[in-house]
Design a protein around this motif. Structure first.
Motif, PDB file in Angstrom:
ATOM      1  N   ASP A  12       2.446  -2.779 -15.960  1.00  0.00           N
ATOM      2  CA  ASP A  12       3.483  -2.953 -16.976  1.00  0.00           C
ATOM      3  C   ASP A  12       3.078  -4.086 -17.910  1.00  0.00           C
ATOM      4  O   ASP A  12       2.080  -4.767 -17.696  1.00  0.00           O
ATOM      5  CB  ASP A  12       4.865  -3.186 -16.348  1.00  0.00           C
ATOM      6  CG  ASP A  12       5.112  -4.632 -15.938  1.00  0.00           C
ATOM      7  OD1 ASP A  12       4.128  -5.386 -15.725  1.00  0.00           O
ATOM      8  OD2 ASP A  12       6.277  -5.020 -15.809  1.00  0.00           O
ATOM      9  N   GLY A  13       3.866  -4.289 -18.977  1.00  0.00           N
ATOM     10  CA  GLY A  13       3.491  -5.253 -20.005  1.00  0.00           C
ATOM     11  C   GLY A  13       4.128  -6.618 -19.877  1.00  0.00           C
ATOM     12  O   GLY A  13       4.140  -7.377 -20.852  1.00  0.00           O
ATOM     13  N   THR A  14       4.659  -6.968 -18.711  1.00  0.00           N
ATOM     14  CA  THR A  14       5.242  -8.298 -18.524  1.00  0.00           C
ATOM     15  C   THR A  14       4.207  -9.371 -18.842  1.00  0.00           C
ATOM     16  O   THR A  14       3.058  -9.297 -18.394  1.00  0.00           O
ATOM     17  CB  THR A  14       5.726  -8.482 -17.073  1.00  0.00           C
ATOM     18  OG1 THR A  14       6.681  -7.465 -16.763  1.00  0.00           O
ATOM     19  CG2 THR A  14       6.390  -9.844 -16.891  1.00  0.00           C
ATOM     20  N   ASN A  15       4.599 -10.368 -19.643  1.00  0.00           N
ATOM     21  CA  ASN A  15       3.650 -11.424 -20.002  1.00  0.00           C
ATOM     22  C   ASN A  15       4.043 -12.767 -19.400  1.00  0.00           C
ATOM     23  O   ASN A  15       5.083 -12.890 -18.735  1.00  0.00           O
ATOM     24  CB  ASN A  15       3.515 -11.522 -21.523  1.00  0.00           C
ATOM     25  CG  ASN A  15       4.801 -11.960 -22.189  1.00  0.00           C
ATOM     26  OD1 ASN A  15       5.312 -13.054 -21.940  1.00  0.00           O
ATOM     27  ND2 ASN A  15       5.348 -11.115 -23.056  1.00  0.00           N
ATOM     28  N   ALA A  16       3.234 -13.782 -19.643  1.00  0.00           N
ATOM     29  CA  ALA A  16       3.449 -15.090 -19.026  1.00  0.00           C
ATOM     30  C   ALA A  16       4.656 -15.822 -19.593  1.00  0.00           C
ATOM     31  O   ALA A  16       5.104 -16.819 -19.019  1.00  0.00           O
ATOM     32  CB  ALA A  16       2.194 -15.952 -19.185  1.00  0.00           C
ATOM     33  N   SER A  17       5.209 -15.349 -20.711  1.00  0.00           N
ATOM     34  CA  SER A  17       6.397 -15.971 -21.291  1.00  0.00           C
ATOM     35  C   SER A  17       7.682 -15.436 -20.676  1.00  0.00           C
ATOM     36  O   SER A  17       8.753 -16.008 -20.879  1.00  0.00           O
ATOM     37  CB  SER A  17       6.440 -15.731 -22.808  1.00  0.00           C
ATOM     38  OG  SER A  17       5.308 -16.284 -23.436  1.00  0.00           O
ATOM     39  N   ASP A  18       7.590 -14.328 -19.948  1.00  0.00           N
ATOM     40  CA  ASP A  18       8.777 -13.717 -19.350  1.00  0.00           C
ATOM     41  C   ASP A  18       9.176 -14.460 -18.085  1.00  0.00           C
ATOM     42  O   ASP A  18       8.348 -14.644 -17.183  1.00  0.00           O
ATOM     43  CB  ASP A  18       8.517 -12.247 -19.011  1.00  0.00           C
ATOM     44  CG  ASP A  18       8.287 -11.408 -20.251  1.00  0.00           C
ATOM     45  OD1 ASP A  18       8.946 -11.692 -21.265  1.00  0.00           O
ATOM     46  OD2 ASP A  18       7.469 -10.478 -20.198  1.00  0.00           O
ATOM     47  N   GLU A  19      10.430 -14.864 -18.019  1.00  0.00           N
ATOM     48  CA  GLU A  19      10.939 -15.588 -16.856  1.00  0.00           C
ATOM     49  C   GLU A  19      11.457 -14.616 -15.819  1.00  0.00           C
ATOM     50  O   GLU A  19      12.449 -13.919 -16.036  1.00  0.00           O
ATOM     51  CB  GLU A  19      12.065 -16.544 -17.283  1.00  0.00           C
ATOM     52  CG  GLU A  19      11.590 -17.767 -18.044  1.00  0.00           C
ATOM     53  CD  GLU A  19      10.771 -18.717 -17.183  1.00  0.00           C
ATOM     54  OE1 GLU A  19      10.928 -18.682 -15.951  1.00  0.00           O
ATOM     55  OE2 GLU A  19       9.971 -19.474 -17.743  1.00  0.00           O
ATOM     56  N   ALA A  20      10.811 -14.558 -14.670  1.00  0.00           N
ATOM     57  CA  ALA A  20      11.211 -13.624 -13.610  1.00  0.00           C
ATOM     58  C   ALA A  20      12.617 -13.898 -13.110  1.00  0.00           C
ATOM     59  O   ALA A  20      13.358 -12.981 -12.744  1.00  0.00           O
ATOM     60  CB  ALA A  20      10.208 -13.686 -12.450  1.00  0.00           C
ATOM     61  N   SER A  21      13.026 -15.161 -13.104  1.00  0.00           N
ATOM     62  CA  SER A  21      14.338 -15.525 -12.577  1.00  0.00           C
ATOM     63  C   SER A  21      15.469 -14.980 -13.440  1.00  0.00           C
ATOM     64  O   SER A  21      16.606 -14.840 -12.986  1.00  0.00           O
ATOM     65  CB  SER A  21      14.462 -17.048 -12.480  1.00  0.00           C
ATOM     66  OG  SER A  21      14.288 -17.645 -13.761  1.00  0.00           O
ATOM     67  N   ASP A  22      15.167 -14.675 -14.704  1.00  0.00           N
ATOM     68  CA  ASP A  22      16.186 -14.182 -15.625  1.00  0.00           C
ATOM     69  C   ASP A  22      16.216 -12.663 -15.719  1.00  0.00           C
ATOM     70  O   ASP A  22      17.043 -12.107 -16.427  1.00  0.00           O
ATOM     71  CB  ASP A  22      15.937 -14.755 -17.028  1.00  0.00           C
ATOM     72  CG  ASP A  22      16.100 -16.268 -17.063  1.00  0.00           C
ATOM     73  OD1 ASP A  22      16.811 -16.785 -16.201  1.00  0.00           O
ATOM     74  OD2 ASP A  22      15.494 -16.910 -17.938  1.00  0.00           O
ATOM     75  N   ARG A  23      15.340 -11.993 -15.015  1.00  0.00           N
ATOM     76  CA  ARG A  23      15.208 -10.559 -15.190  1.00  0.00           C
ATOM     77  C   ARG A  23      15.230  -9.831 -13.849  1.00  0.00           C
ATOM     78  O   ARG A  23      14.207  -9.715 -13.177  1.00  0.00           O
ATOM     79  CB  ARG A  23      13.919 -10.234 -15.935  1.00  0.00           C
ATOM     80  CG  ARG A  23      13.867 -10.878 -17.326  1.00  0.00           C
ATOM     81  CD  ARG A  23      12.784 -10.284 -18.172  1.00  0.00           C
ATOM     82  NE  ARG A  23      12.782 -10.850 -19.520  1.00  0.00           N
ATOM     83  CZ  ARG A  23      12.071 -10.361 -20.522  1.00  0.00           C
ATOM     84  NH1 ARG A  23      11.325  -9.301 -20.337  1.00  0.00           N
ATOM     85  NH2 ARG A  23      12.111 -10.912 -21.705  1.00  0.00           N
ATOM     86  N   PRO A  24      16.411  -9.293 -13.469  1.00  0.00           N
ATOM     87  CA  PRO A  24      16.484  -8.570 -12.200  1.00  0.00           C
ATOM     88  C   PRO A  24      15.562  -7.366 -12.157  1.00  0.00           C
ATOM     89  O   PRO A  24      15.145  -6.929 -11.074  1.00  0.00           O
ATOM     90  CB  PRO A  24      17.964  -8.165 -12.116  1.00  0.00           C
ATOM     91  CG  PRO A  24      18.499  -8.288 -13.503  1.00  0.00           C
ATOM     92  CD  PRO A  24      17.719  -9.379 -14.143  1.00  0.00           C
TER      93      PRO A  24
END
Length: 254
Positions: free
Chosen positions: A112-124
Motif C-alpha cells: 500500500d502507499g502509506t508513507n512516513a508522514s502518516d501517523e498510525a495512531s490516528d488511523r484505525p
C-alpha cells in the motif's frame, strides 16, 4: 532501506492503487527497479469518478494495465453504520478483497502507499492493513509526503501536485448512516465547486447542510462567488455554511 533494495527483496507484488500521490510514485518506483508490480483499484461508492480516471491515466502513462475490482462496500453493515472505527472495517474488506484476487493472479505480496508522514495512531485502518500483512514500502524507507512529491515531480508524474484526497465517507459525521444518496450529493457538490475554481477543499455533511472547508487563500474566492456557490449546491443541500477554521494542506509550501 531504500526502495531499490525493497524491490530487490520483493520483486513481485500487488499494489493497492488509488491514483494518488503515494501509490502513483510507488508504482513508478517498482517499475523503475524492475519489479513485477501490478496495480489494483478497488472501486466502491467511496471514491469519486475522477479518482478512477486519474488512476487509469497514470497507469497508461507508465505503460501498465490497471486491474479494477468492484466492491459493494455499503453492503458491509459495520462500514455503512459508520462507527468511529469505520476505517478499520473498510480497510479489512478492501484489502481482504485485494488479497483474494491477487492470490488468484499469482501475487502473494501486498503493498500500500502509506508513507512516513502518516501517523498510525490516528488511523484505525492501518491496524487492518497490518493484520493482513500488507507492506508499506514508502513508510519502511522513511519517505515523507514532501519527499514523495519532490521525487514525483522529478520523475514527471502529474500526481506530484495532486491534493491529498480522503474518501467520501469521511465527509459524513461518525454515527450517521452512510448511504449512496448521501455520497452522491457530496460528490456532485464537490464537483460543482471544482468547476468554480476551488481546489483541495472538503464539503462536510452537517445534518442536511453543507459545511465547506477551504484553504485560507481561497476564502476570498468563496465570498466573490457566493451566489454561484449557493446556486450550485442548492439542489443537494438544505443549507450551505462556510467553516472559518481554514483547511491545512500539505501542498502549501510545494
Amino acid at each position: 532501506m531504500v526502495l531499490k533494495e525493497f524491490f530487490q527483496k520483493h520483486p513481485k507484488a500487488a499494489l493497492g492503487f488509488s491514483g494518488g500521490v503515494d501509490s502513483a510514485f510507488l508504482l513508478y518506483a517498482g517499475k523503475k527497479y524492475g519489479a513485477d508490480i501490478r496495480p489494483y483499484f478497488i472501486k466502491t461508492a467511496f471514491q469519486p469518478e475522477f479518482e478512477l480516471q486519474d488512476a487509469l491515466r497514470l497507469t497508461k502513462e507508465l505503460g501498465t494495465d490497471l486491474a479494477v475490482i468492484e466492491c459493494d462496500i455499503l453492503a458491509e453493515t459495520q462500514v455503512a453504520e459508520n462507527p468511529p472505527d469505520r476505517c478499520y472495517y473498510c480497510k479489512s474488506v478492501l484489502f481482504g478483497t485485494l488479497k483474494r484476487q491477487a492470490a488468484k493472479d499469482g501475487y502473494e505480496v501486498l503493498l500500500d502507499g502509506t508513507n512516513a508522514s502518516d501517523e498510525a495512531s490516528d488511523r484505525p485502518g492501518m491496524q487492518a492493513v497490518q493484520e493482513l500483512k500488507v507492506l508499506s514500502p514508502l513508510r519502511e524507507c522513511g519517505l515523507s509526503k514532501t519527499e514523495i512529491r519532490r521525487l514525483s515531480r522529478e520523475a514527471g508524474l502529474f500526481t506530484w501536485e495532486k491534493p491529498s484526497y480522503a474518501c467520501l465517507a469521511t465527509r459524513v459525521p461518525s454515527g450517521e448512516l452512510i448511504t449512496e444518496e448521501l455520497l452522491e450529493k457530496i460528490e456532485k457538490g464537490e464537483a460543482a465547486l471544482t468547476e468554480l475554481g476551488f481546489s483541495d477543499f472538503r464539503i462536510r455533511l452537517y445534518h442536511k447542510a453543507a459545511r465547506i472547508q477551504l484553504p485560507e487563500q481561497q476564502l476570498d474566492l468563496m465570498l466573490q462567488n457566493r451566489e454561484a456557490v449557493l446556486r450550485k449546491l442548492e439542489p443537494y443541500f438544505d443549507a450551505v455554511m462556510l467553516d472559518l477554521g481554514v483547511r491545512e494542506s500539505d501542498l502549501t509550501n510545494q
